[in-house]
Design an enzyme around this catalytic site. Structure first.
Site, short mmCIF file in Angstrom:
data_model
loop_
_atom_site.label_atom_id
_atom_site.label_comp_id
_atom_site.label_asym_id
_atom_site.label_seq_id
_atom_site.Cartn_x
_atom_site.Cartn_y
_atom_site.Cartn_z
CB CYS A 94 47.30 -11.95 -3.02
SG CYS A 94 47.65 -11.18 -4.59
CB CYS A 117 53.83 -4.82 -16.47
SG CYS A 117 52.57 -3.60 -16.05
CB CYS A 141 51.52 -11.52 -10.40
SG CYS A 141 50.02 -10.65 -10.54
CB CYS A 191 53.44 -8.79 -15.05
SG CYS A 191 52.01 -9.45 -14.19
CD GLU A 231 48.47 -17.51 -10.22
OE1 GLU A 231 48.56 -18.30 -11.15
OE2 GLU A 231 49.45 -16.99 -9.67
CB CYS A 275 46.40 -8.28 -16.90
SG CYS A 275 46.62 -6.56 -16.40
N1 SAH Z 1 47.52 -4.50 -12.01
C1 SAH Z 1 47.77 -4.15 -10.65
C2 SAH Z 1 47.68 -5.29 -9.68
C3 SAH Z 1 48.27 -6.63 -10.07
S1 SAH Z 1 50.03 -6.78 -10.04
C4 SAH Z 1 49.07 -3.40 -10.53
O1 SAH Z 1 49.70 -3.16 -11.54
O2 SAH Z 1 49.44 -2.99 -9.44
C5 SAH Z 1 50.45 -6.71 -8.34
C6 SAH Z 1 51.90 -6.29 -8.11
O3 SAH Z 1 52.79 -7.37 -8.43
C7 SAH Z 1 52.31 -5.13 -8.96
O4 SAH Z 1 53.06 -4.21 -8.23
C8 SAH Z 1 53.15 -5.80 -10.02
O5 SAH Z 1 54.00 -4.87 -10.60
C9 SAH Z 1 53.84 -6.88 -9.22
N2 SAH Z 1 54.41 -7.96 -10.02
C10 SAH Z 1 53.89 -8.57 -11.09
N3 SAH Z 1 54.71 -9.51 -11.58
C11 SAH Z 1 55.79 -9.50 -10.80
C12 SAH Z 1 57.01 -10.24 -10.79
N4 SAH Z 1 57.29 -11.15 -11.70
N5 SAH Z 1 57.90 -9.96 -9.81
C13 SAH Z 1 57.65 -9.01 -8.88
N6 SAH Z 1 56.54 -8.30 -8.84
C14 SAH Z 1 55.62 -8.52 -9.80
#
Ligand code: SAH
Length: 350
Positions: free
Chosen positions: A105, A116, A337, A119, A92, A112
């Site tokens: 984006c 985290c 994301c 996420c 997406e 992944c």
């Molecule tokens: N792996 C990379 C890029 C993908 S995530 C990274 O870690 O930066 C892109 C951004 O979106 C990151 O800062 C991540 O922490 C944030 N992100 C992911 N899920 C999220 C959520 N549910 N709410 C807010 N930010 C989120």
């Protein structure tokens, strides 16, 4: 080049391919232009049918990314895309409209490995890396769709979709070169950002290899202990490792570092956290983006209240830190994301 996906090929690689199959080299430029416009074999008007047929016969195909769904936010015009890859995998993307241009984006992996705590992308682990042509193909597909809509195309790119870009290093670097090729999409290098959870050796290597996207670090915590609870990768790299790597990156590229900090209620949003964070970034040429957490059901973490976010921001500002709160865009269309992909996969299995 072994790939059968022509979008994976640079102009020079296309020239080599044509020479190998005994076709005139100048056709490569024509082919390259069509590929960057997202036109399929049928639409490549100036390329002889015999050449197109022989490419098809040898298994070559032009594009690897197809838009299967586009949702437009009623609130802010943000568009969310669902793409299908040629092996059936779904990824997406989000197109955000600003006064200065349109930011797409882009995803770099299906799934992944980083997992985290907040996420949606890491819920199933890594499924596979995207090739350079598949990363580029997202931009090409969205440009094409917006051309149909009679709107301006993509002017800025953030590698912030699903996946960890530096965990797919070679393909991401190839993408970075291709997307700024003047003969192709010609998107200014200054308009590309890369977001990473902080793979330190790769940050250093990127600068050494001559790339200079805006480096965006997903920090999300002001100390290692808390960061380990939110991001498993923090067990491998400490915050001081990250600071060392981004200092090197800044010295080499001259580009200000951006830190992202997703605000999780009762976890990382206290005034004390803000004070610690101000200390972490002291003396660095950087900017902090506070991100209101998007709720992901499977993760069960709540975002901080507006009041706490602004209190946190004030605490940073008091200490001279450059900081903004990211506007939450497209919240009515599963903007965060990995959220939409999850929803579609679930709907399909029900
Ligand atoms: N792996 C990379 C890029 C993908 S995530 C990274 O870690 O930066 C892109 C951004 O979106 C990151 O800062 C991540 O922490 C944030 N992100 C992911 N899920 C999220 C959520 N549910 N709410 C807010 N930010 C989120």
């Amino acid at each position: 080049m072994e790939s059968k996906l022509l979008a994976d090929y640079t102009l020079e690689e296309l020239e080599n391919l044509l020479v190998e199959i005994n076709e005139p080299k100048f056709r490569a430029k024509q082919l390259f232009e069509w590929l960057n416009k997202g036109i399929g074999f049928d639409g490549m008007k100036n390329i002889p049918k015999t050449l197109r047929d022989s490419l098809v016969k040898s298994g070559y195909y032009p594009q690897g990314v197809e838009i299967v769904k586009a949702l437009k936010s009623a609130i802010d015009g943000t568009k969310k895309y669902l793409y299908r890859l040629s092996d059936g995998n779904i990824i997406e993307g989000v197109l955000m409209k600003y006064k200065y241009g349109n930011t797409l984006c882009v995803s770099t992996q299906v799934g992944c490995r980083m997992n985290c705590a907040f996420c949606a992308s890491g819920l199933e682990g890594l499924i596979r890396n995207l090739s350079a042509g598949e990363i580029l193909g997202q931009v090409v597909a969205v440009n094409r769709e917006n051309a149909v809509d009679d709107e301006r195309g993509v002017t800025n790119i953030v590698l912030m979709g699903s996946g960890e870009p530096l965990d797919n290093y070679d393909n991401v670097c190839k993408f970075l070169s291709m997307v700024s090729d003047e003969r192709g999409l010609n998107i200014s290098r200054r308009n590309v950002s890369l977001s990473t959870c902080g793979l330190c050796e790769k940050i250093v290597r990127l600068a050494d290899d001559g790339f200079s996207p805006t480096m965006t670090i997903s920090l999300h915590a002001p100390n290692d202990e808390m960061r380990k609870e939110i991001m498993p990768i923090a067990k491998k790299y400490s915050i001081s490792d990250i600071i060392k790597a981004v200092k090197y990156y800044f010295d080499k590229t001259g580009r200000r570092i951006i830190f992202e900090y997703s605000m999780i209620a009762g976890k990382n949003d206290s005034e004390d956290c803000a004070r610690q964070l101000a200390n972490v970034v002291k003396g660095l040429s950087c900017h902090i983006n506070l991100i209101p957490l998007n709720y992901v059901k499977e993760r069960g973490l709540d975002g901080s209240s507006k009041k706490n976010i602004y209190r946190f921001m004030a605490e940073l500002e008091k200490r001279g830190v450059s900081v903004t709160v990211r506007r939450s865009m497209g919240s009515d269309i599963e903007g965060a994301c990995g959220q939409l992909r999850r929803k579609v996969l679930k709907d399909e299995s029900n």
